[in-house]
Design a protein around this motif. Structure first.
Motif, PDB file in Angstrom:
ATOM      1  N   VAL A   1      -4.742  10.208   5.122  1.00 21.40           N
ATOM      2  CA  VAL A   1      -5.017   9.708   3.855  1.00 21.40           C
ATOM      3  C   VAL A   1      -5.912   8.662   4.264  1.00 21.40           C
ATOM      4  N   ARG A   2      -5.799   7.827   4.983  1.00 21.69           N
ATOM      5  CA  ARG A   2      -6.644   6.633   5.639  1.00 21.69           C
ATOM      6  C   ARG A   2      -8.075   6.997   6.060  1.00 21.69           C
TER       7      ARG A   2
ATOM      8  N   SER B   1     -11.582  10.231  -2.545  1.00 19.24           N
ATOM      9  CA  SER B   1     -10.939   9.637  -3.493  1.00 19.24           C
ATOM     10  C   SER B   1      -9.395   9.843  -3.196  1.00 19.24           C
ATOM     11  N   LEU B   2      -8.516   8.780  -3.787  1.00 16.85           N
ATOM     12  CA  LEU B   2      -7.142   9.389  -3.911  1.00 16.85           C
ATOM     13  C   LEU B   2      -6.772  10.398  -4.554  1.00 16.85           C
TER      14      LEU B   2
ATOM     15  N   TYR C   1       1.020   4.040  -2.810  1.00 17.60           N
ATOM     16  CA  TYR C   1       0.907   5.537  -2.557  1.00 17.60           C
ATOM     17  C   TYR C   1       1.953   6.467  -3.137  1.00 17.60           C
TER      18      TYR C   1
ATOM     19  N   GLN D   1     -10.151   8.729   3.164  1.00 17.07           N
ATOM     20  CA  GLN D   1     -10.571   7.554   2.515  1.00 17.07           C
ATOM     21  C   GLN D   1     -11.981   7.287   3.308  1.00 17.07           C
ATOM     22  N   THR D   2     -11.739   7.095   4.506  1.00 15.59           N
ATOM     23  CA  THR D   2     -12.934   6.627   5.307  1.00 15.59           C
ATOM     24  C   THR D   2     -13.946   7.534   5.056  1.00 15.59           C
TER      25      THR D   2
ATOM     26  N   THR E   1       0.754  -1.252   0.012  1.00 14.09           N
ATOM     27  CA  THR E   1       0.010   0.005  -0.112  1.00 14.09           C
ATOM     28  C   THR E   1       1.005   1.342  -0.025  1.00 14.09           C
TER      29      THR E   1
ATOM     30  N   LYS F   1     -17.711  18.187   0.410  1.00 17.25           N
ATOM     31  CA  LYS F   1     -18.151  16.789   0.240  1.00 17.25           C
ATOM     32  C   LYS F   1     -19.559  16.412   0.807  1.00 17.25           C
TER      33      LYS F   1
ATOM     34  N   ILE G   1      -7.864  13.407  -2.421  1.00 14.79           N
ATOM     35  CA  ILE G   1      -6.793  13.262  -1.378  1.00 14.79           C
ATOM     36  C   ILE G   1      -5.546  13.981  -1.706  1.00 14.79           C
TER      37      ILE G   1
END
Length: 121
Positions: free
Chosen positions: A49-50, A58-59, A20, A53-54, A16, A86, A62
């Motif tokens: 980042v995590r 989206s990446l 990234y 995402q939660t 992961t 959002k 981010i």
């Protein structure tokens, strides 16, 4: 810090972290022997980042937002604006899904996917 240490600190896999890095969310430098060396602030960034995402980001969002946040003079204000945007996106999607649900419900029992109940075929 090496990739194994970063993985242990963040609870992410090495794959992961490599991903990234590949997509530009994370940067490292290479040591003389070719190992990745990540700065200490990578731990906090990967937690961000995590969490993002939660929260449904989206990446790509981010990455874009990360650049904006790094340049922001008031991070709390910048985050508030991102969260409000959002929420608008989520609300719009919820409205679309509610309309889709209503359309599906109208077709229940019609025996035909092309005709809604009460509508001429």
């Amino acid at each position: 810090m090496r990739i194994g240490e970063l993985a242990a600190e963040t609870g992410l896999t090495r794959d992961t972290i490599r991903f990234y890095e590949k997509v530009g969310l994370l940067a490292s430098r290479r040591t003389a022997n070719g190992y990745r060396d990540f700065p200490a602030e990578a731990v906090a960034w990967l937690h961000y980042v995590r969490t993002a995402q939660t929260l449904g980001f989206s990446l790509a969002e981010i990455a874009l937002n990360g650049e904006e946040l790094r340049g922001a003079t008031d991070t709390a204000l910048a985050l508030t604006a991102l969260f409000e945007e959002k929420i608008r996106v989520v609300d719009a999607r919820m409205a679309e899904l509610a309309a889709l649900r209503a359309e599906l419900a109208a077709r229940v029992g019609t025996g035909c996917p092309l005709v809604a109940a009460g509508r001429p075929g």
